[in-house]
Motif scaffolding. Structure first.
Motif, PDB file in Angstrom:
ATOM      1  N   SER A 126      -2.787  -1.712   3.719  1.00 32.54           N
ATOM      2  CA  SER A 126      -4.147  -1.214   3.447  1.00 32.54           C
ATOM      3  C   SER A 126      -4.567  -0.134   4.429  1.00 32.54           C
ATOM      4  O   SER A 126      -5.440   0.673   4.126  1.00 32.54           O
ATOM      5  N   GLN A 127      -3.924  -0.075   5.608  1.00 27.25           N
ATOM      6  CA  GLN A 127      -4.246   0.935   6.620  1.00 27.25           C
ATOM      7  C   GLN A 127      -3.217   2.066   6.660  1.00 27.25           C
ATOM      8  O   GLN A 127      -3.255   2.898   7.562  1.00 27.25           O
ATOM      9  N   GLY A 128      -2.298   2.077   5.669  1.00 30.56           N
ATOM     10  CA  GLY A 128      -1.337   3.172   5.581  1.00 30.56           C
ATOM     11  C   GLY A 128      -0.004   2.925   6.237  1.00 30.56           C
ATOM     12  O   GLY A 128       0.848   3.813   6.253  1.00 30.56           O
ATOM     13  N   TYR A 129       0.234   1.724   6.756  1.00 30.81           N
ATOM     14  CA  TYR A 129       1.520   1.405   7.387  1.00 30.81           C
ATOM     15  C   TYR A 129       2.412   0.749   6.340  1.00 30.81           C
ATOM     16  O   TYR A 129       2.655  -0.473   6.365  1.00 30.81           O
ATOM     17  N   PHE A 130       2.929   1.558   5.402  1.00 31.87           N
ATOM     18  CA  PHE A 130       3.663   1.010   4.262  1.00 31.87           C
ATOM     19  C   PHE A 130       5.040   0.504   4.640  1.00 31.87           C
ATOM     20  O   PHE A 130       5.635  -0.280   3.916  1.00 31.87           O
ATOM     21  N   ASP A 131       5.575   0.954   5.748  1.00 31.11           N
ATOM     22  CA  ASP A 131       6.893   0.488   6.195  1.00 31.11           C
ATOM     23  C   ASP A 131       6.771  -0.545   7.307  1.00 31.11           C
ATOM     24  O   ASP A 131       7.776  -0.924   7.928  1.00 31.11           O
ATOM     25  N   GLY A 132       5.541  -0.990   7.561  1.00 27.28           N
ATOM     26  CA  GLY A 132       5.320  -1.917   8.664  1.00 27.28           C
ATOM     27  C   GLY A 132       5.892  -3.299   8.390  1.00 27.28           C
ATOM     28  O   GLY A 132       6.181  -3.687   7.247  1.00 27.28           O
ATOM     29  N   HIS A 133       6.071  -4.061   9.472  1.00 27.63           N
ATOM     30  CA  HIS A 133       6.671  -5.401   9.359  1.00 27.63           C
ATOM     31  C   HIS A 133       5.888  -6.361  10.258  1.00 27.63           C
ATOM     32  O   HIS A 133       5.377  -5.978  11.318  1.00 27.63           O
ATOM     33  N   ALA A 134       5.812  -7.609   9.821  1.00 31.38           N
ATOM     34  CA  ALA A 134       5.160  -8.654  10.620  1.00 31.38           C
ATOM     35  C   ALA A 134       6.066  -9.876  10.641  1.00 31.38           C
ATOM     36  O   ALA A 134       6.467 -10.389   9.580  1.00 31.38           O
TER      37      ALA A 134
ATOM     38  N   TYR B 273       1.245   6.407   7.069  1.00 34.42           N
ATOM     39  CA  TYR B 273       1.224   7.428   6.029  1.00 34.42           C
ATOM     40  C   TYR B 273      -0.141   8.120   6.004  1.00 34.42           C
ATOM     41  O   TYR B 273      -1.164   7.539   6.355  1.00 34.42           O
ATOM     42  N   HIS B 274      -0.118   9.391   5.529  1.00 34.48           N
ATOM     43  CA  HIS B 274      -1.338  10.178   5.420  1.00 34.48           C
ATOM     44  C   HIS B 274      -1.539  10.636   3.986  1.00 34.48           C
ATOM     45  O   HIS B 274      -0.633  10.549   3.151  1.00 34.48           O
ATOM     46  N   LEU B 275      -2.732  11.113   3.711  1.00 36.42           N
ATOM     47  CA  LEU B 275      -3.082  11.521   2.356  1.00 36.42           C
ATOM     48  C   LEU B 275      -2.567  12.913   2.041  1.00 36.42           C
ATOM     49  O   LEU B 275      -2.729  13.844   2.842  1.00 36.42           O
ATOM     50  N   ALA B 276      -1.954  13.034   0.870  1.00 41.14           N
ATOM     51  CA  ALA B 276      -1.735  14.351   0.299  1.00 41.14           C
ATOM     52  C   ALA B 276      -3.001  14.736  -0.465  1.00 41.14           C
ATOM     53  O   ALA B 276      -3.935  13.945  -0.583  1.00 41.14           O
ATOM     54  N   ASP B 277      -3.047  15.940  -1.002  1.00 43.97           N
ATOM     55  CA  ASP B 277      -4.217  16.375  -1.752  1.00 43.97           C
ATOM     56  C   ASP B 277      -4.321  15.525  -3.030  1.00 43.97           C
ATOM     57  O   ASP B 277      -3.388  15.523  -3.846  1.00 43.97           O
ATOM     58  N   PRO B 278      -5.434  14.778  -3.225  1.00 43.35           N
ATOM     59  CA  PRO B 278      -5.540  13.920  -4.415  1.00 43.35           C
ATOM     60  C   PRO B 278      -5.593  14.740  -5.700  1.00 43.35           C
ATOM     61  O   PRO B 278      -5.854  15.953  -5.701  1.00 43.35           O
ATOM     62  N   ILE B 279      -5.345  14.069  -6.818  1.00 47.42           N
ATOM     63  CA  ILE B 279      -5.338  14.697  -8.142  1.00 47.42           C
ATOM     64  C   ILE B 279      -6.359  13.991  -9.018  1.00 47.42           C
ATOM     65  O   ILE B 279      -6.453  12.750  -9.015  1.00 47.42           O
ATOM     66  N   LEU B 280      -7.153  14.762  -9.762  1.00 46.72           N
ATOM     67  CA  LEU B 280      -8.132  14.196 -10.696  1.00 46.72           C
ATOM     68  C   LEU B 280      -7.843  14.726 -12.090  1.00 46.72           C
ATOM     69  O   LEU B 280      -7.821  15.937 -12.311  1.00 46.72           O
ATOM     70  N   ARG B 281      -7.636  13.817 -13.038  1.00 47.96           N
ATOM     71  CA  ARG B 281      -7.426  14.179 -14.432  1.00 47.96           C
ATOM     72  C   ARG B 281      -8.618  13.644 -15.232  1.00 47.96           C
ATOM     73  O   ARG B 281      -8.946  12.451 -15.145  1.00 47.96           O
TER      74      ARG B 281
ATOM     75  N   VAL C 148      -4.150   7.011   5.566  1.00 55.65           N
ATOM     76  CA  VAL C 148      -4.434   6.289   4.324  1.00 55.65           C
ATOM     77  C   VAL C 148      -5.220   5.016   4.635  1.00 55.65           C
ATOM     78  O   VAL C 148      -4.857   4.253   5.537  1.00 55.65           O
ATOM     79  N   GLU C 149      -6.306   4.813   3.890  1.00 56.99           N
ATOM     80  CA  GLU C 149      -7.069   3.567   3.956  1.00 56.99           C
ATOM     81  C   GLU C 149      -7.366   3.132   2.527  1.00 56.99           C
ATOM     82  O   GLU C 149      -8.042   3.846   1.784  1.00 56.99           O
ATOM     83  N   THR C 150      -6.850   1.968   2.127  1.00 58.98           N
ATOM     84  CA  THR C 150      -6.988   1.508   0.749  1.00 58.98           C
ATOM     85  C   THR C 150      -8.449   1.378   0.336  1.00 58.98           C
ATOM     86  O   THR C 150      -8.830   1.758  -0.779  1.00 58.98           O
ATOM     87  N   ALA C 151      -9.287   0.873   1.235  1.00 59.51           N
ATOM     88  CA  ALA C 151     -10.695   0.680   0.895  1.00 59.51           C
ATOM     89  C   ALA C 151     -11.363   2.007   0.562  1.00 59.51           C
ATOM     90  O   ALA C 151     -12.183   2.094  -0.363  1.00 59.51           O
ATOM     91  N   ARG C 152     -11.006   3.065   1.286  1.00 57.48           N
ATOM     92  CA  ARG C 152     -11.595   4.379   1.039  1.00 57.48           C
ATOM     93  C   ARG C 152     -11.112   4.949  -0.303  1.00 57.48           C
ATOM     94  O   ARG C 152     -11.860   5.608  -1.017  1.00 57.48           O
ATOM     95  N   ILE C 153      -9.856   4.688  -0.647  1.00 53.06           N
ATOM     96  CA  ILE C 153      -9.307   5.164  -1.925  1.00 53.06           C
ATOM     97  C   ILE C 153     -10.032   4.487  -3.089  1.00 53.06           C
ATOM     98  O   ILE C 153     -10.396   5.135  -4.077  1.00 53.06           O
ATOM     99  N   ILE C 154     -10.272   3.187  -2.967  1.00 50.23           N
ATOM    100  CA  ILE C 154     -10.966   2.463  -4.033  1.00 50.23           C
ATOM    101  C   ILE C 154     -12.416   2.902  -4.126  1.00 50.23           C
ATOM    102  O   ILE C 154     -12.955   3.094  -5.220  1.00 50.23           O
TER     103      ILE C 154
END
Length: 595
Positions: free
Chosen positions: A83-91, A114-122, A146-152
């Motif tokens: 959710s905070q952009g650490y898609f390859d993270g491990h616990a 991970y960071h945001l690329a330019d979003p796309i709107l269709r 990247v923050e999942t809450a902000r994307i939603i």
């Protein structure tokens, strides 16, 4: 035999509880996080969601249950990392130790964020009329983490923008998220299905048999042809609810447009009873018993006209009040109000018979709970001043200009918010002996729920009234300011926290200061307790003296919660009791909090 078995069961239950507590202590543990030394915010997030941390004082009864609790947290942490952009993270998690306290160690490897690329709107169907907000306004800036809450939230905000631009049937399609591991980027693609853009048409009202439809239509805050906006529907609903005439107000767009291509708005109403009877009673040791009753008609001439009348009958006073409101006078939301009051009173300072008549405008200000008023009042009074035994008759005209704001959550039992009112009123003698003067009254209160204790409320109240242009003795005795009693300074008799003559009779003042603080605690659903301290007095000077020398009262109260508000029962003691003036205590009972 039954008695012996009953006692045995009690002893067995107690023994089981002891064994359970001892067993729990065998599996006490500590929690340690490793790998987050450079990630303070992430560490705070994981600690906040960790069940092992939240329930550390409630350890499980076996090592297996402790391990399961830790593994559940491990899954939560992996989702939190994503959710905070650490898609390859491990616990990872491990439990160390042979005896209590055990060591629960979480090894966190965030890796690359991970960071945001330019979003796309269709947009479907494409519509040049729709103006989407910038990605920066939606909080999605290219290159940000990247923050999942902000994307939603951005998707929700996009949908809200569509609604506000006239698309009532807009909806979000399936959101797509693609990763680019080689660049550590996330590409978010939004799909927005706009639907048809709508202009509002005529308003179709049903369920208003007893209310004039033209009155309701005047309250609609827009004209046919405007673009749809959720705020317009909310304003329409509030305009109809605020009449006080309906128990149900339901709005929806018609299924089909009219011949002009506008979409009618269908309004379904259900009328409530237009008449209300009220009755009540109050008691205090300084005022005795007071009975009160009232009647209200909220639709006297079928257009929201409101007639109110109220009478109070007590040992010392008898009053009758009435008011008549004409809504939407000259413009929507503005009321024309006529008022009348008759009073016969035997007070500590005077005896009087008086009549007040008033007419003025009242209109909303500063949003919900705000009100401004301008009134022309006429007062005719015959009064006997008990301090001097002089009887006078006079009439006075005044023009109060007032503003009030109520941001509290309940009129009778507020638990948060605040209230404030200020009124400035010039007074001019028409007949009899009375000076010209200007009275400025200010009142405010605040209600603060104690953090973490929902049943505890701190409440405070202040009042400051001043008079300019006249000395105290030039003001009619029943128009002077008095302190003391359940409405200003508990513990002191009615009007007795005011300047007194040699015989102990109050003479009133030209200014007043009163302060109160309460600690309110709800014991159960039905009962509450209050501890309070009041301070204040009236002053002969036009403004309170520099050396205030306030009088203080303190006491305790009981509150019984009823559907119509709390029943108040207060006992107050004067902290500066004066010989031959103040009683040992005062007792007050009424509906509603003291303020």
């Amino acid at each position: 035999m039954f008695f012996i078995l009953f006692i045995t069961n009690i002893k067995l239950s107690t023994a089981d509880d002891i064994n359970s507590n001892q067993q729990q202590k065998l599996f006490e543990y500590r929690v340690t996080f490793q790998g987050l030394e450079q990630h303070a915010e992430l560490a705070d997030l994981l600690r906040e969601i960790a069940v092992t941390v939240k329930r550390q004082k409630d350890p499980p009864i076996s090592r297996f249950l402790l391990l399961r609790r830790a593994h559940n947290d491990q899954k939560l942490f992996i989702n939190a990392l994503k959710s905070q952009g650490y898609f390859d993270g491990h616990a990872g998690v491990a439990i160390f130790g042979r005896n209590s306290p055990y060591e629960v160690i979480f090894r966190i490897e965030p890796k690359t964020r991970y960071h945001l690329a330019d979003p796309i709107l269709r947009i479907t169907p494409p519509d040049a009329s729709f103006k989407p907000p910038t990605w920066a306004k939606l909080g999605l800036v290219q290159g940000n983490p990247v923050e999942t809450a902000r994307i939603i939230k951005a998707e929700t905000d996009l949908l809200q923008h569509a609604l506000e631009q006239g698309y009532p049937w807009a909806k979000a399609g399936k959101r797509r998220v693609r990763s680019q591991p080689e660049k550590q980027l996330i590409v978010v693609e939004y799909l927005l299905e706009l639907g048809r853009r709508v202009q509002l048409g005529s308003v179709r009202i049903q369920g208003n048999a007893g209310v004039d439809e033209s009155f309701l239509r005047r309250r609609i805050p827009w004209q046919a042809g405007v673009w749809y906006h959720p705020k317009r529907l909310d304003e329409t609903r509030q305009a109809l609810v605020s009449t006080g005439l309906f128990s149900l107000v339901r709005l929806q767009l018609a299924k089909n447009p009219d011949p002009q291509g506008f979409w009618p708005l269908e309004v379904e109403l259900k009328e409530r009873k237009h008449r209300t009877w009220r009755a009540g009673a109050a008691f205090s040791t300084d005022r005795g018993a007071v009975l009160n009753g009232g009647w209200e008609h909220r639709n006297l001439r079928n257009a929201g006209e409101r007639l109110r009348t109220e009478a109070n009958l007590g040992i010392a006073t008898m009053t009758w009040n009435s008011s008549y409101d004409i809504p939407d006078f000259r413009q929507r939301g503005q009321k024309l109000r006529f008022s009348g009051k008759f009073e016969q009173a035997v007070e500590e300072a005077y005896e009087n018979i008086s009549m007040d008549l008033g007419a003025g405008l009242v209109r909303p200000l500063f949003g919900p709970g705000g009100e401004g008023s301008l009134t022309l009042n006429y007062r005719l009074s015959n009064v006997l001043e008990l301090s001097t035994q002089r009887e006078k008759s006079y009439s006075v005209a005044s023009m109060p200009l007032g503003v009030s704001l109520d941001r509290s959550n309940d009129p009778l039992d507020p638990s948060h918010g605040w209230r404030f009112s200020t009124e400035i009123a010039p007074h001019l003698a028409v007949t009899g002996e009375s000076a010209k003067y200007l009275r400025w009254n200010n009142r405010g209160s605040v209600y603060y729920p104690w953090p973490g204790i929902s049943d505890l409320v701190l409440a405070g109240r202040g009042e400051l009234d001043v008079t300019f242009g006249a000395e105290r003795d030039a003001i009619p005795v029943d128009s002077r300011l008095y302190a003391g009693g359940g409405s200003s300074l508990r513990g002191y008799g009615q009007q007795l926290a005011s300047p007194l003559d040699a015989t102990g009779k109050p003479m009133g003042g030209a200014s007043l200061l009163a302060l109160s603080t309460e600690v309110r605690y709800r014991l159960t659903e039905s009962f509450g307790m209050v501890a309070f301290v009041d301070a204040g007095r009236a002053f002969a000077a036009t403004v309170p003296a520099k050396e205030l020398n306030l009088l203080y009262g303190t006491g305790l109260g009981l509150r019984y919660i009823t559907p119509i508000g709390p029943l108040r029962l207060d006992v107050a003691l004067p902290m500066q009791r004066r010989d031959q003036v103040d009683a040992a205590f005062q007792f007050y009972m009424s509906i509603g909090q003291a303020f």
